[in-house]
Design an enzyme around this catalytic site. Sequence first.
Site, PDB file in Angstrom:
ATOM      1  CB  SER A 162      -1.088   0.018   1.154  1.00 17.75           C
ATOM      2  OG  SER A 162      -1.612   0.904   1.165  1.00 17.75           O
ATOM      3  CB  THR A 163       1.332   4.294   2.282  1.00 20.67           C
ATOM      4  OG1 THR A 163      -0.016   4.264   2.590  1.00 20.67           O
ATOM      5  CG2 THR A 163       1.929   5.534   2.327  1.00 20.67           C
ATOM      6  CG  HIS A 188      -4.260  -0.818  -0.962  1.00 18.76           C
ATOM      7  ND1 HIS A 188      -3.928  -0.716   0.427  1.00 18.76           N
ATOM      8  CD2 HIS A 188      -4.780  -2.079  -1.140  1.00 18.76           C
ATOM      9  CE1 HIS A 188      -4.097  -1.822   0.991  1.00 18.76           C
ATOM     10  NE2 HIS A 188      -4.485  -2.686   0.081  1.00 18.76           N
ATOM     11  CG  MET A 281      -2.028   3.472   7.283  1.00 13.93           C
ATOM     12  SD  MET A 281      -0.792   3.932   8.354  1.00 13.93           S
ATOM     13  CE  MET A 281      -1.907   4.329   9.844  1.00 13.93           C
ATOM     14  CG  ASP A 284      -5.674  -5.372   2.385  1.00 15.67           C
ATOM     15  OD1 ASP A 284      -6.288  -6.454   2.739  1.00 15.67           O
ATOM     16  OD2 ASP A 284      -5.470  -4.989   1.199  1.00 15.67           O
TER      17      ASP A 284
END
Length: 348
Positions: A162-163, A188, A281, A284
């Site tokens: 993600s991030t 994401h 973050m 998930d």
Amino acid sequence: MTIKVLVVDDSALIRQLLGEIIRQAPGMELVGTAQDAYVAREMVNAHAPDVITLDIEMPKVDGLTFLDRLMKARPTPVLMISTLTEAGAEATLRALELGAVDYIAKPKIGVAQGIEEYRNLILDKIRTCARAKVKRVDKPVSAPPPSNLSLSTEKLIAIGASTGGTEAIKEVLIRLPANSPAVLITQHMPPGFTTTYAKRLDGLCAMRVAEAKDGERVLPGHAYLAPGSLHMVIEKSGADYRIKLLDTERVSGHKPSVDVMFQSLAKVAGRNLVAMLLTGMGKDGAEGLAEIHRQGAFTLAQDEQSCVVFGMPKEAIRLGAAAEVLPIDRIAPRVIEQLRKLGAGSRL
């Protein structure tokens, strides 16, 4: 701790909207707004903000040029304010390469509906940026020549992030050879961005990289990126693996979700899989990686020091889902080593 935020945007309306959102947020302080890079530079020096929101398209000096100079001189967490267009996606991905932590779409001025959702989203992203690790950006290190692997249709590699993940995924893929086992990726990202990101990776990697298509066969030497706003699952069809894209509810707050992809792989790939959870973050992918680990597959998590945001890997480690925890530059060599071990044995 109060998060000091500087807003940099050439639009007075955007500056006003973002300024009001930040002023009203508990635990945040708006230290100023700047309409161009020159004013922004003075405010950075005067206020030392914890987070900067930065527009890409600005007069005099564009956002990317300002970001490049900022990350070389005074690394600061930056949240890019981007247009959700093909050109905007390309510029945003370049911003992430230069050291920006995350990005968010430009708000639609005058649209009352959805502004509260936007408020919550941008505040969450500012808080994430405030916790992120940013480093001085130097000349990128070129990847070593990747080692060859035996072609294999039953072995798979899976990546969730993600991030900070766009750069972390790139760091892994550029070190994999052209004949690597197939790589399945969930990052994401919104629709459109995944198309541009896949094309960008395809131009950098020895493997072929593309946005995944529903029903296509999974082949060695190819990397498949889950499209924005669609879950990607892997199914077995005879001796083949095939991709299925699902437009269903969000899982773990995301679509595409890493957990959805990982859980499908746990069912069909078993010990033929090498899976990893990279910077991001939230949590998930942690449960999915734990399920993959329980099936006897080799699992990895990115270490805290090399993560932009140590959220998803931290949760996976807490669950005991990662067999090994490594810095991002050591992950691809370890994957290659593990795949050689799998290839040396009998078909699983």
